[in-house]
Design a protein around this motif. Structure first.
Motif, PDB file in Angstrom:
ATOM      1  N   PRO A   1      -8.546 -25.035  12.817  1.00  0.00           N
ATOM      2  CA  PRO A   1      -9.888 -24.405  12.426  1.00  0.00           C
ATOM      3  C   PRO A   1      -9.946 -23.080  13.150  1.00  0.00           C
ATOM      4  CG  PRO A   1      -9.985 -26.199  14.166  1.00  0.00           C
ATOM      5  CD  PRO A   1      -8.577 -26.036  13.598  1.00  0.00           C
ATOM      6  N   VAL A   2     -11.266 -22.261  12.546  1.00  0.00           N
ATOM      7  CA  VAL A   2     -11.424 -21.105  13.202  1.00  0.00           C
ATOM      8  C   VAL A   2     -12.078 -21.289  14.480  1.00  0.00           C
ATOM      9  CG1 VAL A   2     -11.403 -19.926  11.099  1.00  0.00           C
ATOM     10  CG2 VAL A   2     -13.654 -20.868  11.865  1.00  0.00           C
ATOM     11  N   ARG A   3     -11.809 -20.352  15.430  1.00  0.00           N
ATOM     12  CA  ARG A   3     -12.815 -20.355  16.826  1.00  0.00           C
ATOM     13  C   ARG A   3     -13.583 -19.168  16.797  1.00  0.00           C
ATOM     14  NH1 ARG A   3     -11.145 -25.282  18.483  1.00  0.00           N
ATOM     15  NH2 ARG A   3      -8.826 -25.718  18.601  1.00  0.00           N
ATOM     16  N   PHE A   4     -14.242 -19.140  17.808  1.00  0.00           N
ATOM     17  CA  PHE A   4     -15.322 -17.959  18.173  1.00  0.00           C
ATOM     18  C   PHE A   4     -14.622 -16.733  17.975  1.00  0.00           C
ATOM     19  CE2 PHE A   4     -17.008 -14.851  20.955  1.00  0.00           C
ATOM     20  CZ  PHE A   4     -18.328 -14.622  20.362  1.00  0.00           C
ATOM     21  N   ARG A   5     -13.388 -16.649  18.345  1.00  0.00           N
ATOM     22  CA  ARG A   5     -12.730 -15.207  18.269  1.00  0.00           C
ATOM     23  C   ARG A   5     -12.471 -14.666  16.924  1.00  0.00           C
ATOM     24  NH1 ARG A   5      -7.429 -13.904  17.818  1.00  0.00           N
ATOM     25  NH2 ARG A   5      -6.701 -15.818  18.281  1.00  0.00           N
ATOM     26  N   GLN A   6     -12.021 -15.612  16.049  1.00  0.00           N
ATOM     27  CA  GLN A   6     -11.624 -15.296  14.668  1.00  0.00           C
ATOM     28  C   GLN A   6     -13.100 -15.119  13.872  1.00  0.00           C
ATOM     29  OE1 GLN A   6     -10.180 -18.111  16.103  1.00  0.00           O
ATOM     30  NE2 GLN A   6      -8.119 -17.575  16.181  1.00  0.00           N
ATOM     31  N   ALA A   7     -13.981 -15.920  14.192  1.00  0.00           N
ATOM     32  CA  ALA A   7     -15.204 -15.678  13.513  1.00  0.00           C
ATOM     33  C   ALA A   7     -15.806 -14.162  13.857  1.00  0.00           C
ATOM     34  CB  ALA A   7     -16.303 -16.810  13.795  1.00  0.00           C
ATOM     35  N   LEU A   8     -15.763 -13.806  15.172  1.00  0.00           N
ATOM     36  CA  LEU A   8     -16.338 -12.825  15.800  1.00  0.00           C
ATOM     37  C   LEU A   8     -15.559 -11.507  14.994  1.00  0.00           C
ATOM     38  CD1 LEU A   8     -18.418 -11.193  17.476  1.00  0.00           C
ATOM     39  CD2 LEU A   8     -16.688 -11.264  19.399  1.00  0.00           C
ATOM     40  N   VAL A   9     -14.260 -11.437  15.028  1.00  0.00           N
ATOM     41  CA  VAL A   9     -13.546 -10.454  14.327  1.00  0.00           C
ATOM     42  C   VAL A   9     -13.761 -10.299  12.739  1.00  0.00           C
ATOM     43  CG1 VAL A   9     -11.157  -9.480  13.656  1.00  0.00           C
ATOM     44  CG2 VAL A   9     -11.456 -10.563  15.875  1.00  0.00           C
ATOM     45  N   ARG A  10     -14.032 -11.262  12.123  1.00  0.00           N
ATOM     46  CA  ARG A  10     -14.355 -11.379  10.638  1.00  0.00           C
ATOM     47  C   ARG A  10     -15.652 -10.854  10.498  1.00  0.00           C
ATOM     48  NH1 ARG A  10     -12.793 -14.624   6.594  1.00  0.00           N
ATOM     49  NH2 ARG A  10     -15.058 -15.269   6.514  1.00  0.00           N
ATOM     50  N   ALA A  11     -16.769 -11.162  11.313  1.00  0.00           N
ATOM     51  CA  ALA A  11     -18.175 -10.693  11.241  1.00  0.00           C
ATOM     52  C   ALA A  11     -18.075  -9.068  11.277  1.00  0.00           C
ATOM     53  CB  ALA A  11     -19.051 -11.341  12.198  1.00  0.00           C
ATOM     54  N   LEU A  12     -17.555  -8.750  12.662  1.00  0.00           N
ATOM     55  CA  LEU A  12     -17.513  -7.276  13.003  1.00  0.00           C
ATOM     56  C   LEU A  12     -16.755  -6.546  11.991  1.00  0.00           C
ATOM     57  CD1 LEU A  12     -16.797  -7.347  16.799  1.00  0.00           C
ATOM     58  CD2 LEU A  12     -19.006  -7.225  15.594  1.00  0.00           C
ATOM     59  N   VAL A  13     -15.665  -6.757  11.603  1.00  0.00           N
ATOM     60  CA  VAL A  13     -15.124  -6.115  10.318  1.00  0.00           C
ATOM     61  C   VAL A  13     -15.914  -5.873   8.906  1.00  0.00           C
ATOM     62  CG1 VAL A  13     -12.963  -5.972   9.074  1.00  0.00           C
ATOM     63  CG2 VAL A  13     -12.637  -6.477  11.385  1.00  0.00           C
ATOM     64  N   GLY A  14     -16.294  -7.280   8.855  1.00  0.00           N
ATOM     65  CA  GLY A  14     -17.481  -7.241   7.672  1.00  0.00           C
ATOM     66  C   GLY A  14     -18.524  -6.465   7.531  1.00  0.00           C
ATOM     67  N   ILE A  15     -18.833  -5.891   8.792  1.00  0.00           N
ATOM     68  CA  ILE A  15     -19.937  -4.766   8.680  1.00  0.00           C
ATOM     69  C   ILE A  15     -19.451  -3.711   7.846  1.00  0.00           C
ATOM     70  CG2 ILE A  15     -21.358  -3.082  10.073  1.00  0.00           C
ATOM     71  CD1 ILE A  15     -21.350  -5.209  12.359  1.00  0.00           C
ATOM     72  N   GLY A  16     -18.118  -3.260   8.101  1.00  0.00           N
ATOM     73  CA  GLY A  16     -17.698  -2.126   7.312  1.00  0.00           C
ATOM     74  C   GLY A  16     -17.262  -2.442   5.865  1.00  0.00           C
ATOM     75  N   GLU A  17     -16.491  -3.429   5.585  1.00  0.00           N
ATOM     76  CA  GLU A  17     -15.836  -3.649   4.420  1.00  0.00           C
ATOM     77  C   GLU A  17     -16.847  -4.685   3.280  1.00  0.00           C
ATOM     78  OE1 GLU A  17     -12.822  -6.356   3.867  1.00  0.00           O
ATOM     79  OE2 GLU A  17     -13.482  -7.712   6.039  1.00  0.00           O
ATOM     80  N   ILE A  18     -17.953  -5.134   3.982  1.00  0.00           N
ATOM     81  CA  ILE A  18     -19.168  -5.945   3.234  1.00  0.00           C
ATOM     82  C   ILE A  18     -20.278  -5.252   2.892  1.00  0.00           C
ATOM     83  CG2 ILE A  18     -20.070  -8.183   2.968  1.00  0.00           C
ATOM     84  CD1 ILE A  18     -18.129  -9.455   3.921  1.00  0.00           C
ATOM     85  N   TRP A  19     -20.937  -4.929   4.222  1.00  0.00           N
ATOM     86  CA  TRP A  19     -22.382  -4.623   4.209  1.00  0.00           C
ATOM     87  C   TRP A  19     -22.492  -2.979   3.878  1.00  0.00           C
ATOM     88  CZ3 TRP A  19     -26.166  -8.078   4.047  1.00  0.00           C
ATOM     89  CH2 TRP A  19     -25.958  -9.301   4.743  1.00  0.00           C
ATOM     90  N   LEU A  20     -21.613  -2.170   4.708  1.00  0.00           N
ATOM     91  CA  LEU A  20     -21.939  -0.776   4.370  1.00  0.00           C
ATOM     92  C   LEU A  20     -21.077  -0.193   3.218  1.00  0.00           C
ATOM     93  CD1 LEU A  20     -20.798   0.565   8.046  1.00  0.00           C
ATOM     94  CD2 LEU A  20     -23.170  -0.057   6.992  1.00  0.00           C
TER      95      LEU A  20
END
Length: 272
Positions: A101-120
């Motif tokens: 299962p994913v942990r906090f570290r993996q979830a944080l990396v996914r969210a931070l990278v998602g700022i550029g590849e999803i939202w922006l």
């Protein structure tokens, strides 16, 4: 042969990478839910009639964006172990590359990278990467070491194998301690996928797992016992013993319940 997750011990888990359509639909649902919650919060705040200045308004705007893009997805993925509302609806889950299962570290990396590849980029980078990658990974998954799997629609697992007949006398008297969760999982997955392994890998993995399991068993099985028969006997014996203990506990609780129900009517009054 379908794709799956290969854990560190070289055992193939009975899961398949999620399709692009299910991932895309799940992401849309998650984004829609997050935006709806934020808009509802802003509408509620606006209804209070509180006048905020330009500086405070900018601070609140940044806070809302951070909540929407980072805090909310990280919190949800960490607490649910990779199952947000959208993933629940589409029958998918985010897991690590080793199947955990994913942990906090993996979830944080996914969210931070998602700022550029999803939202922006309106999700264009994530879509292109997912379409190109064989496992449907986006950039956040590549950096975090995760990807999405299907948790619905797979094949029904086969029933557990019983203790081999020739090892029943040994299994009935052997002292078999509780196996570590990781080792027990590796053995179960290995026994369920032996027919899909290369013969050389099958022999090597069976021997290694037998050596590890042998540390928790005394005495060892008779000389010449096949590693897979030994592993099957260990899991089968533990399963039968745990079932017997559970049934005995259930019977004891039922008997105690009957006794307690009858007790007030059969206890004689104390003598004066």
């Amino acid at each position: 042969m379908q794709d799956g997750i290969v854990i560190g011990e070289g055992v193939l888990l009975d899961t398949r990478p999620a399709s692009f359509a299910s991932r895309f639909l799940g992401a849309l649902i998650d984004v829609a839910v997050d935006v709806a919650v934020v808009l509802a919060g802003l509408a509620t705040f606006a209804g209070t009639g509180v006048d905020v200045g330009a500086d405070l308004g900018r601070i609140l705007s940044v806070g809302v964006l951070v909540l929407l893009m980072v805090i909310a997805p990280v919190t949800v993925e960490t607490l649910t172990r990779g199952r947000s509302l959208g993933k629940l609806a589409t029958g998918t889950r985010i897991v690590r590359d080793d199947g955990g299962p994913v942990r906090f570290r993996q979830a944080l990396v996914r969210a931070l990278v998602g700022i550029g590849e999803i939202w922006l980029t309106a999700g264009s980078v994530a879509i292109i990467t997912s379409l190109v990658h064989p496992q449907g990974k986006r950039l956040g998954d590549l950096l975090a070491g995760t990807y999405a799997i299907r948790v619905r629609g797979g094949t029904k697992p086969a029933p557990p194998a019983p203790v081999p007949y020739e090892l029943r006398p040994w299994a009935s008297t052997a002292d078999i301690r509780r196996l570590p969760d990781g080792l027990a999982l590796s053995v179960r997955q290995f026994l369920g996928r032996t027919s899909m392994l290369h013969p050389t890998s099958r022999i090597r993995l069976g021997t290694e797992l037998s050596r590890e399991v042998g540390r928790y068993v005394a005495p060892l099985p008779p000389a010449g016992t096949h590693p897979e028969a030994f592993l099957t006997a260990v899991l089968g014996a533990r399963r039968e013993r745990e079932y017997a203990l559970a049934m005995a506990s259930r019977r004891r609780l039922a008997e105690e319940g009957v006794t307690l129900h009858r007790l007030p009517h059969q206890v004689p009054d104390p003598p004066d």
